[in-house]
Design a protein around this motif. Structure first.
Motif, PDB file in Angstrom:
ATOM      1  N   ILE A  32       5.270   8.785   7.175  1.00  0.00           N
ATOM      2  CA  ILE A  32       4.778   8.347   8.501  1.00  0.00           C
ATOM      3  C   ILE A  32       3.561   9.183   8.898  1.00  0.00           C
ATOM      4  O   ILE A  32       2.625   8.675   9.525  1.00  0.00           O
ATOM      5  N   ASN A  33       3.563  10.460   8.516  1.00  0.00           N
ATOM      6  CA  ASN A  33       2.452  11.351   8.871  1.00  0.00           C
ATOM      7  C   ASN A  33       1.121  10.895   8.282  1.00  0.00           C
ATOM      8  O   ASN A  33       0.067  11.317   8.759  1.00  0.00           O
ATOM      9  N   ASP A  34       1.162  10.080   7.260  1.00  0.00           N
ATOM     10  CA  ASP A  34      -0.063   9.645   6.580  1.00  0.00           C
ATOM     11  C   ASP A  34      -0.601   8.311   7.095  1.00  0.00           C
ATOM     12  O   ASP A  34      -1.645   7.849   6.631  1.00  0.00           O
ATOM     13  N   ILE A  35       0.114   7.662   8.022  1.00  0.00           N
ATOM     14  CA  ILE A  35      -0.330   6.361   8.541  1.00  0.00           C
ATOM     15  C   ILE A  35      -1.615   6.547   9.345  1.00  0.00           C
ATOM     16  O   ILE A  35      -1.712   7.456  10.178  1.00  0.00           O
ATOM     17  N   VAL A  84      12.255   8.992  -0.844  1.00  0.00           N
ATOM     18  CA  VAL A  84      11.233   8.247  -1.593  1.00  0.00           C
ATOM     19  C   VAL A  84       9.950   8.281  -0.767  1.00  0.00           C
ATOM     20  O   VAL A  84       9.940   7.816   0.387  1.00  0.00           O
ATOM     21  N   PHE A  85       8.883   8.814  -1.373  1.00  0.00           N
ATOM     22  CA  PHE A  85       7.671   9.076  -0.605  1.00  0.00           C
ATOM     23  C   PHE A  85       6.671   7.927  -0.718  1.00  0.00           C
ATOM     24  O   PHE A  85       5.539   8.073  -1.179  1.00  0.00           O
ATOM     25  N   HIS A  86       7.143   6.799  -0.243  1.00  0.00           N
ATOM     26  CA  HIS A  86       6.387   5.556  -0.050  1.00  0.00           C
ATOM     27  C   HIS A  86       7.080   4.956   1.169  1.00  0.00           C
ATOM     28  O   HIS A  86       8.267   4.607   1.069  1.00  0.00           O
ATOM     29  N   ILE A  87       6.399   4.912   2.305  1.00  0.00           N
ATOM     30  CA  ILE A  87       7.112   4.575   3.546  1.00  0.00           C
ATOM     31  C   ILE A  87       7.901   3.275   3.410  1.00  0.00           C
ATOM     32  O   ILE A  87       7.474   2.336   2.725  1.00  0.00           O
ATOM     33  N   HIS A  88       9.026   3.238   4.086  1.00  0.00           N
ATOM     34  CA  HIS A  88       9.914   2.079   4.017  1.00  0.00           C
ATOM     35  C   HIS A  88      10.735   2.019   5.288  1.00  0.00           C
ATOM     36  O   HIS A  88      11.183   3.039   5.807  1.00  0.00           O
ATOM     37  N   LEU A  89      10.929   0.807   5.756  1.00  0.00           N
ATOM     38  CA  LEU A  89      11.754   0.549   6.928  1.00  0.00           C
ATOM     39  C   LEU A  89      13.127   0.124   6.431  1.00  0.00           C
ATOM     40  O   LEU A  89      13.247  -0.886   5.731  1.00  0.00           O
ATOM     41  N   LEU A 126       0.854  -1.184   0.000  1.00  0.00           N
ATOM     42  CA  LEU A 126       0.000   0.000   0.000  1.00  0.00           C
ATOM     43  C   LEU A 126       0.897   1.244   0.000  1.00  0.00           C
ATOM     44  O   LEU A 126       1.806   1.353   0.830  1.00  0.00           O
ATOM     45  N   ALA A 127       0.619   2.160  -0.925  1.00  0.00           N
ATOM     46  CA  ALA A 127       1.480   3.344  -1.064  1.00  0.00           C
ATOM     47  C   ALA A 127       1.083   4.425  -0.060  1.00  0.00           C
ATOM     48  O   ALA A 127       0.217   5.263  -0.327  1.00  0.00           O
ATOM     49  N   ILE A 128       1.724   4.388   1.100  1.00  0.00           N
ATOM     50  CA  ILE A 128       1.535   5.412   2.131  1.00  0.00           C
ATOM     51  C   ILE A 128       2.725   6.356   1.988  1.00  0.00           C
ATOM     52  O   ILE A 128       3.874   5.923   2.115  1.00  0.00           O
ATOM     53  N   ALA A 187      -1.704  -2.762  12.102  1.00  0.00           N
ATOM     54  CA  ALA A 187      -1.239  -4.143  11.897  1.00  0.00           C
ATOM     55  C   ALA A 187      -0.248  -4.207  10.734  1.00  0.00           C
ATOM     56  O   ALA A 187       0.740  -4.957  10.787  1.00  0.00           O
ATOM     57  N   LEU A 188      -0.522  -3.437   9.704  1.00  0.00           N
ATOM     58  CA  LEU A 188       0.387  -3.416   8.545  1.00  0.00           C
ATOM     59  C   LEU A 188       1.751  -2.854   8.952  1.00  0.00           C
ATOM     60  O   LEU A 188       2.798  -3.392   8.563  1.00  0.00           O
ATOM     61  N   ILE A 189       1.764  -1.805   9.753  1.00  0.00           N
ATOM     62  CA  ILE A 189       3.024  -1.209  10.190  1.00  0.00           C
ATOM     63  C   ILE A 189       3.776  -2.200  11.090  1.00  0.00           C
ATOM     64  O   ILE A 189       4.996  -2.356  10.987  1.00  0.00           O
ATOM     65  N   GLY A 190       3.022  -2.893  11.948  1.00  0.00           N
ATOM     66  CA  GLY A 190       3.653  -3.922  12.780  1.00  0.00           C
ATOM     67  C   GLY A 190       4.251  -5.028  11.931  1.00  0.00           C
ATOM     68  O   GLY A 190       5.323  -5.572  12.263  1.00  0.00           O
ATOM     69  N   LYS A 191       3.599  -5.345  10.844  1.00  0.00           N
ATOM     70  CA  LYS A 191       4.105  -6.405   9.962  1.00  0.00           C
ATOM     71  C   LYS A 191       5.432  -6.015   9.317  1.00  0.00           C
ATOM     72  O   LYS A 191       6.279  -6.882   9.067  1.00  0.00           O
ATOM     73  N   LEU A 192       5.635  -4.724   9.078  1.00  0.00           N
ATOM     74  CA  LEU A 192       6.937  -4.292   8.548  1.00  0.00           C
ATOM     75  C   LEU A 192       8.041  -4.667   9.531  1.00  0.00           C
ATOM     76  O   LEU A 192       9.103  -5.168   9.139  1.00  0.00           O
ATOM     77  N   VAL A 193       7.789  -4.411  10.816  1.00  0.00           N
ATOM     78  CA  VAL A 193       8.802  -4.711  11.844  1.00  0.00           C
ATOM     79  C   VAL A 193       9.015  -6.222  11.961  1.00  0.00           C
ATOM     80  O   VAL A 193      10.160  -6.696  12.040  1.00  0.00           O
TER      81      VAL A 193
END
Ligand code: 5GP
Length: 114
Positions: free
Chosen positions: A50-53, A96-101, A45-47, A59-65
């Protein structure tokens, strides 16, 4: 919203060294590594930042971790240690304006960063 380079990687329009993919996330090596091990974990998903989360994306953000955790083990950096970084906007150094860890390891990392 215009496509970012990461949307193009998701769609396989440009190549990347992909480490992991499922329905929600994609992980691939950074093209310009800042450490011996440097890969990125992104949501499909193109977020933009971080300000747009949104709360319902927790759950999706947790899945990145959790994906970073698994891949750090697979890459052999888990025990020695590594750093997770998510930059936000100009002062955070986001380009790059698509969040990434970012997952960085394989050497001692300075703290605090510059
Ligand atoms: P940011 O500065 O936004 O936090 O991080 C963006 C990261 O994306 C940078 O570390 C940069 O090297 C990486 N990057 C930019 N373009 C590409 C690309 O086309 N392929 C890959 N694999 N990484 C990229």
């Amino acid at each position: 919203m215009s496509d970012t380079i990461f949307s193009k990687i998701i769609k396989r329009e440009i190549p990347a060294d992909i480490l992991y993919e499922d329905d929600d996330v994609l992980a691939f090596r950074d093209v310009s590594p800042k450490a011996p091990t440097h890969f990125l974990v992104i949501p499909k998903l193109a977020i933009p930042t971080i300000n747009d989360i949104q709360p319902d994306q927790a759950a999706l953000i947790g899945k990145l971790v959790l994906t970073a955790q698994q891949l750090a083990k697979q890459e052999g950096i888990a025990e020695q240690g590594y750093r997770l970084v998510m930059n936000c906007n100009e002062d955070g150094g986001q380009t790059v304006f698509h969040i990434h860890l970012h997952v960085l390891g394989g050497r001692g990392l300075r703290w605090p960063p510059g």
